[in-house]
Motif scaffolding. Sequence first.
Motif, PDB file in Angstrom:
ATOM      1  N   ILE A  96     -10.758 -26.971 -14.000  1.00  0.00           N
ATOM      2  CA  ILE A  96      -9.770 -26.848 -12.723  1.00  0.00           C
ATOM      3  C   ILE A  96      -8.566 -26.095 -12.863  1.00  0.00           C
ATOM      4  O   ILE A  96      -7.993 -25.620 -14.679  1.00  0.00           O
ATOM      5  CB  ILE A  96      -9.186 -28.228 -13.216  1.00  0.00           C
ATOM      6  CG1 ILE A  96     -10.743 -29.334 -12.984  1.00  0.00           C
ATOM      7  CG2 ILE A  96      -8.191 -28.689 -12.633  1.00  0.00           C
ATOM      8  CD1 ILE A  96      -9.950 -31.004 -13.580  1.00  0.00           C
ATOM      9  N   VAL A  97      -8.394 -25.303 -12.732  1.00  0.00           N
ATOM     10  CA  VAL A  97      -6.461 -24.414 -12.504  1.00  0.00           C
ATOM     11  C   VAL A  97      -6.106 -25.153 -11.577  1.00  0.00           C
ATOM     12  O   VAL A  97      -5.678 -25.488 -10.327  1.00  0.00           O
ATOM     13  CB  VAL A  97      -6.677 -22.883 -11.828  1.00  0.00           C
ATOM     14  CG1 VAL A  97      -5.464 -21.808 -11.954  1.00  0.00           C
ATOM     15  CG2 VAL A  97      -7.303 -22.362 -13.297  1.00  0.00           C
ATOM     16  N   ALA A  98      -5.082 -26.365 -12.714  1.00  0.00           N
ATOM     17  CA  ALA A  98      -3.946 -26.609 -11.065  1.00  0.00           C
ATOM     18  C   ALA A  98      -2.268 -25.246 -11.952  1.00  0.00           C
ATOM     19  O   ALA A  98      -1.507 -24.674 -12.730  1.00  0.00           O
ATOM     20  CB  ALA A  98      -3.501 -27.653 -12.331  1.00  0.00           C
ATOM     21  N   GLU A  99      -1.948 -25.415 -10.475  1.00  0.00           N
ATOM     22  CA  GLU A  99      -0.713 -24.319 -10.606  1.00  0.00           C
ATOM     23  C   GLU A  99       0.874 -24.562 -10.441  1.00  0.00           C
ATOM     24  O   GLU A  99       0.853 -24.543  -8.810  1.00  0.00           O
ATOM     25  CB  GLU A  99      -1.068 -23.062  -8.877  1.00  0.00           C
ATOM     26  CG  GLU A  99      -2.816 -22.619  -9.234  1.00  0.00           C
ATOM     27  CD  GLU A  99      -2.780 -21.495  -7.698  1.00  0.00           C
ATOM     28  OE1 GLU A  99      -3.631 -20.429  -8.087  1.00  0.00           O
ATOM     29  OE2 GLU A  99      -2.372 -21.700  -7.179  1.00  0.00           O
ATOM     30  N   ASN A 106     -17.024 -22.160  -9.429  1.00  0.00           N
ATOM     31  CA  ASN A 106     -17.323 -23.596  -9.549  1.00  0.00           C
ATOM     32  C   ASN A 106     -15.335 -24.591 -10.496  1.00  0.00           C
ATOM     33  O   ASN A 106     -16.321 -24.593 -10.461  1.00  0.00           O
ATOM     34  CB  ASN A 106     -18.158 -24.026  -9.893  1.00  0.00           C
ATOM     35  CG  ASN A 106     -19.657 -24.465  -9.043  1.00  0.00           C
ATOM     36  OD1 ASN A 106     -18.991 -24.036  -7.444  1.00  0.00           O
ATOM     37  ND2 ASN A 106     -20.586 -24.475  -8.757  1.00  0.00           N
ATOM     38  N   VAL A 107     -14.775 -23.712 -10.416  1.00  0.00           N
ATOM     39  CA  VAL A 107     -13.674 -23.463 -11.214  1.00  0.00           C
ATOM     40  C   VAL A 107     -12.434 -23.894  -9.634  1.00  0.00           C
ATOM     41  O   VAL A 107     -12.500 -23.495  -8.830  1.00  0.00           O
ATOM     42  CB  VAL A 107     -12.528 -22.423 -10.948  1.00  0.00           C
ATOM     43  CG1 VAL A 107     -11.619 -23.034 -12.188  1.00  0.00           C
ATOM     44  CG2 VAL A 107     -13.762 -21.266 -12.335  1.00  0.00           C
ATOM     45  N   PHE A 108     -12.274 -25.140 -10.411  1.00  0.00           N
ATOM     46  CA  PHE A 108     -11.399 -25.999  -8.949  1.00  0.00           C
ATOM     47  C   PHE A 108     -10.053 -25.516  -9.172  1.00  0.00           C
ATOM     48  O   PHE A 108      -9.172 -26.096  -9.788  1.00  0.00           O
ATOM     49  CB  PHE A 108     -11.989 -27.798  -9.113  1.00  0.00           C
ATOM     50  CG  PHE A 108     -11.257 -28.461  -7.901  1.00  0.00           C
ATOM     51  CD1 PHE A 108     -11.864 -28.567  -6.736  1.00  0.00           C
ATOM     52  CD2 PHE A 108      -9.438 -28.767  -7.919  1.00  0.00           C
ATOM     53  CE1 PHE A 108     -11.336 -29.680  -5.647  1.00  0.00           C
ATOM     54  CE2 PHE A 108      -9.456 -29.758  -6.850  1.00  0.00           C
ATOM     55  CZ  PHE A 108      -9.663 -29.895  -5.960  1.00  0.00           C
ATOM     56  N   VAL A 109      -9.422 -24.695  -8.076  1.00  0.00           N
ATOM     57  CA  VAL A 109      -8.046 -25.004  -8.084  1.00  0.00           C
ATOM     58  C   VAL A 109      -7.103 -25.448  -7.137  1.00  0.00           C
ATOM     59  O   VAL A 109      -7.775 -25.463  -6.085  1.00  0.00           O
ATOM     60  CB  VAL A 109      -7.980 -23.196  -7.356  1.00  0.00           C
ATOM     61  CG1 VAL A 109      -6.274 -22.951  -7.421  1.00  0.00           C
ATOM     62  CG2 VAL A 109      -9.254 -21.835  -8.330  1.00  0.00           C
ATOM     63  N   ILE A 110      -6.129 -26.028  -8.022  1.00  0.00           N
ATOM     64  CA  ILE A 110      -5.711 -27.328  -6.996  1.00  0.00           C
ATOM     65  C   ILE A 110      -4.335 -26.027  -6.620  1.00  0.00           C
ATOM     66  O   ILE A 110      -3.501 -25.733  -7.190  1.00  0.00           O
ATOM     67  CB  ILE A 110      -4.720 -28.127  -7.934  1.00  0.00           C
ATOM     68  CG1 ILE A 110      -6.106 -28.770  -8.660  1.00  0.00           C
ATOM     69  CG2 ILE A 110      -3.807 -29.022  -6.619  1.00  0.00           C
ATOM     70  CD1 ILE A 110      -5.273 -30.087  -9.482  1.00  0.00           C
ATOM     71  N   PRO A 111      -4.274 -25.712  -5.782  1.00  0.00           N
ATOM     72  CA  PRO A 111      -3.535 -24.080  -5.143  1.00  0.00           C
ATOM     73  C   PRO A 111      -2.194 -24.990  -5.306  1.00  0.00           C
ATOM     74  O   PRO A 111      -1.451 -25.709  -5.111  1.00  0.00           O
ATOM     75  CB  PRO A 111      -3.721 -24.356  -3.263  1.00  0.00           C
ATOM     76  CG  PRO A 111      -4.120 -25.495  -3.116  1.00  0.00           C
ATOM     77  CD  PRO A 111      -5.001 -26.074  -4.331  1.00  0.00           C
ATOM     78  N   ASP A 112      -0.949 -24.149  -5.309  1.00  0.00           N
ATOM     79  CA  ASP A 112       0.477 -23.707  -5.957  1.00  0.00           C
ATOM     80  C   ASP A 112       0.851 -24.694  -4.667  1.00  0.00           C
ATOM     81  O   ASP A 112       2.414 -25.459  -4.596  1.00  0.00           O
ATOM     82  CB  ASP A 112       1.098 -22.495  -5.463  1.00  0.00           C
ATOM     83  CG  ASP A 112       0.797 -21.830  -4.641  1.00  0.00           C
ATOM     84  OD1 ASP A 112       0.448 -21.915  -3.553  1.00  0.00           O
ATOM     85  OD2 ASP A 112       1.257 -20.208  -4.612  1.00  0.00           O
TER      86      ASP A 112
END
Length: 416
Positions: free
Chosen positions: A311-314, A332-338
């Motif tokens: 998970i990448v949490a911006e 398949n990295v889940f990016v929570i966008p800015d």
Amino acid sequence: MSENNNVWQMTLERLDATMDLLNLTPGIRKYLRQPRKILEVAVTTKMDNGDIDIFTGYRIQHNTNRGPGKGGIRYHQDVTRDEIKALALLMTLKCTVVGIPFGGAKGGIAVDPKKLSLKELENMTRRYTFEIINNIGPETDILAPDVGTNSQVMAWIMDTYSIDKGHAVPGVVTGKPIELGGSLGREYATSLGCVYTILSTLKVKEIDTTNLSVVVQGYGNAGYHCARILYDMGFKIIAVSDSQGAILNKKGLDPYKVLSHKDRTKSVKGYKGAEDISAKKLLTLDCDILIPAALENQITEDNAADIKASIVAEAANAPTTPKGEEILVKNNVFVIPDTLCNAGGVTVSYFEWVQGNLSYFWSEREVKLKLRDIMDKAFYEVYKVAEDRKVDMRTAAGLLAVERVAQAIKLRGIYP
Ligand code: NAD
């Protein structure tokens, strides 16, 4: 060829890709690509040595169809007109994603604030406020803290604006000190909102929250509070960084102690309970959640393939480039966008503006509950669009926001 790292070009590229998926007229597309107003000002500043210096300042309103412009003020040596344009556009999308009645704006000064004395910082802030004074206000454009600015800077802006108007106008800025009408919870709202989106992600992905490890890039307002809140919830913070360096302890760091060390030494570097590592290595450490909470263009085509977090949490704005994101999504990295992940800050700024306008202030508990309602609702709305339309979360957030802004433009019509 290496990716163009002009953040405005990248933001437009993403906007174009989103607009391609919607049935918008060419005119509306042009409208959304163009900031409504760009101010560039010379900020003439009295320095301690008796001479003057001149810094370049900006205030840019991207869109004000859904309400007054809203956005932070950045003091950083790398501030450019293009960067502020991009951040203003992101603010339009962000306010719309969380459904608060503001447009998008941003401002900044190209200056390294660490090189100024407190008096010079105040002189520069007041002069900047004076230079943009006819274009800001509680009903036109509301300022807030961002990189390199804080509640003291907001207090100086409020004071300068209020002196000009002849009475106190707290609504011209948010992120004020509590004593001047600031909202409880605003200081850590960006991070709490980011944590709420992480919790929602873990829920929809059915990931067990025990023993998850977290890496945080940037140890300022957004980064520190993310680390602190997650640590208090039982997550393991294994590495953090700032502009001077990065530290790692696989067994876990105590963010409170790291902050005391940073307060004493001006950096997280050299913290006793950890080893110093390179800033580059930090992003590619083995961990579950990566929180970029510093600046733009950190996850790029050069390092995205090495990112091990799922998970990448911006927490930061625009930390991932389009090419970097392509690689993350493929892996398949889940990016929570800015535009979703760090919208807690502007949401509590909105609460502060509402409380100030009513002169009726809420408890910290009330602020947190209202923030959670808004963040959860926005997360699930974006997630639903992502699932229904089979797109990533950033595209989904963009689709939601652009459709809403386009609708506001159509409903208001074009004057004359
Ligand atoms: P800040 O000035 O409080 O902190 C920035 C931190 O990043 C500092 O610790 C600095 O040392 C560090 N940093 C700078 N360059 C770095 C690098 N190359 N590597 C590692 N660390 C580096 O700023 P902030 O308010 O925490 O903002 C951080 C990000 O969050 C920005 O992108 C900002 O736009 C975004 N954001 C902030 C808010 C808010 O309410 N403060 C709201 C939304 C988004």
